[in-house]
Write a protein that holds these residues in place. Structure first.
Motif, mmCIF file in Angstrom:
data_model
loop_
_atom_site.group_PDB
_atom_site.id
_atom_site.type_symbol
_atom_site.label_atom_id
_atom_site.label_comp_id
_atom_site.label_asym_id
_atom_site.label_seq_id
_atom_site.Cartn_x
_atom_site.Cartn_y
_atom_site.Cartn_z
ATOM 1 N N LEU A 17 0.847 -1.184 0.000
ATOM 2 C CA LEU A 17 0.000 0.000 0.000
ATOM 3 C C LEU A 17 0.884 1.235 0.000
ATOM 4 O O LEU A 17 1.885 1.286 0.713
ATOM 5 N N ARG A 18 0.511 2.217 -0.814
ATOM 6 C CA ARG A 18 1.230 3.486 -0.864
ATOM 7 C C ARG A 18 0.205 4.613 -0.827
ATOM 8 O O ARG A 18 -0.811 4.546 -1.514
ATOM 9 N N ALA A 59 -3.957 13.116 -1.025
ATOM 10 C CA ALA A 59 -5.175 12.582 -0.401
ATOM 11 C C ALA A 59 -4.978 12.535 1.112
ATOM 12 O O ALA A 59 -3.888 12.207 1.587
ATOM 13 N N PRO A 60 -6.021 12.834 1.868
ATOM 14 C CA PRO A 60 -5.853 12.827 3.322
ATOM 15 C C PRO A 60 -5.516 11.440 3.889
ATOM 16 O O PRO A 60 -4.724 11.336 4.813
ATOM 17 N N MET A 61 -6.087 10.383 3.341
ATOM 18 C CA MET A 61 -5.860 9.043 3.880
ATOM 19 C C MET A 61 -5.691 7.974 2.806
ATOM 20 O O MET A 61 -5.180 6.895 3.088
ATOM 21 N N THR A 119 -8.047 1.317 -4.757
ATOM 22 C CA THR A 119 -7.903 2.373 -3.772
ATOM 23 C C THR A 119 -8.583 1.961 -2.480
ATOM 24 O O THR A 119 -9.711 1.454 -2.496
ATOM 25 N N VAL A 120 -7.888 2.189 -1.380
ATOM 26 C CA VAL A 120 -8.438 1.973 -0.046
ATOM 27 C C VAL A 120 -8.474 3.338 0.624
ATOM 28 O O VAL A 120 -7.504 4.096 0.547
ATOM 29 N N ASP A 121 -9.580 3.652 1.278
ATOM 30 C CA ASP A 121 -9.709 4.987 1.871
ATOM 31 C C ASP A 121 -10.636 4.907 3.076
ATOM 32 O O ASP A 121 -11.413 3.967 3.227
ATOM 33 N N GLY A 122 -10.549 5.909 3.908
ATOM 34 C CA GLY A 122 -11.491 6.051 5.008
ATOM 35 C C GLY A 122 -12.716 6.811 4.545
ATOM 36 O O GLY A 122 -12.690 7.509 3.520
ATOM 37 N N SER A 123 -13.771 6.683 5.302
ATOM 38 C CA SER A 123 -14.989 7.433 4.991
ATOM 39 C C SER A 123 -14.765 8.910 5.284
ATOM 40 O O SER A 123 -13.774 9.288 5.934
ATOM 41 N N GLY A 132 -12.296 11.053 8.161
ATOM 42 C CA GLY A 132 -11.257 11.962 7.700
ATOM 43 C C GLY A 132 -10.729 11.647 6.313
ATOM 44 O O GLY A 132 -9.821 12.309 5.827
ATOM 45 N N GLY A 133 -11.294 10.633 5.668
ATOM 46 C CA GLY A 133 -10.904 10.291 4.305
ATOM 47 C C GLY A 133 -11.812 10.970 3.299
ATOM 48 O O GLY A 133 -12.617 11.835 3.645
ATOM 49 N N ALA A 134 -11.708 10.547 2.061
ATOM 50 C CA ALA A 134 -12.551 11.100 0.999
ATOM 51 C C ALA A 134 -13.526 10.050 0.469
ATOM 52 O O ALA A 134 -14.222 10.296 -0.497
ATOM 53 N N ASP A 135 -13.549 8.876 1.083
ATOM 54 C CA ASP A 135 -14.401 7.768 0.664
ATOM 55 C C ASP A 135 -14.128 7.395 -0.793
ATOM 56 O O ASP A 135 -15.027 7.091 -1.560
ATOM 57 N N GLY A 136 -12.842 7.387 -1.151
ATOM 58 C CA GLY A 136 -12.433 7.077 -2.518
ATOM 59 C C GLY A 136 -12.329 5.593 -2.807
ATOM 60 O O GLY A 136 -11.937 5.202 -3.901
ATOM 61 N N GLY A 137 -12.665 4.770 -1.833
ATOM 62 C CA GLY A 137 -12.616 3.321 -2.000
ATOM 63 C C GLY A 137 -13.063 2.664 -0.716
ATOM 64 O O GLY A 137 -13.377 3.341 0.263
ATOM 65 N N PRO A 138 -13.096 1.350 -0.708
ATOM 66 C CA PRO A 138 -13.504 0.650 0.506
ATOM 67 C C PRO A 138 -12.497 0.892 1.629
ATOM 68 O O PRO A 138 -11.316 1.148 1.377
ATOM 69 N N ASP A 139 -12.991 0.840 2.867
ATOM 70 C CA ASP A 139 -12.079 0.955 4.001
ATOM 71 C C ASP A 139 -11.627 -0.445 4.431
ATOM 72 O O ASP A 139 -12.118 -1.451 3.890
#
Length: 135
Positions: free
Chosen positions: A5-6, A11-13, A25-29, A33-40
């Motif tokens: 993972l990089r 992006a914030p997260m 893409t993995v992201d937080g909701s 604090g994320g942008a919901d750009g992918g599953p967490d």
């Protein structure tokens, strides 16, 4: 096998997850604090169970010559007691094909034996973590 993972620049997260030749893409909701750009990470954990059950049923049906035409899997998460030690996942598989009741029962038994289900419920997982400075 390893995966990597990089962080996505700017992006914030969000992280790019690389597994073999696959990338997602993995992201937080937004609430996290994320942008919901992918599953967490919890989504990926839950999805691993659903994917494993579906693929296990399809593999078994092909091997046994069972007339499975399609599998639709839904995973319901109840994380309300996670902090106290209980994380509940409910898997529902809808299977189409000209199957007898006995074959459906057989496929349900197979779904209970998928490798990820075993990992989540029966295996002790040992995790080591190292934190290093980037070169």
């Amino acid at each position: 096998m390893s995966l990597e993972l990089r962080r996505i620049p700017g992006a914030p997260m969000a992280q790019t997850l690389q597994i073999r030749s696959h990338e997602l893409t993995v992201d937080g909701s937004v609430a996290e604090g994320g942008a919901d750009g992918g599953p967490d990470p919890h989504d990926l954990y839950d999805a691993a169970l659903g994917a494993c059950k579906a693929l296990t049923v399809l593999w078994y049906a092909r091997r046994k010559g069972l007339p499975v035409q399609d599998v639709h899997t839904v995973i319901e998460r109840d994380a309300s007691a996670e902090r106290s030690g209980t994380y509940r996942l409910a898997a529902r598989l809808q299977i189409s094909g000209d199957l007898t009741d006995a074959q459906m029962t057989e496929l349900e038994a197979v779904a209970h034996k998928c490798p990820v289900h075993k990992l989540m419920a029966s295996v002790t997982t040992e995790i080591t973590t190292t934190v290093e400075r980037m070169p």
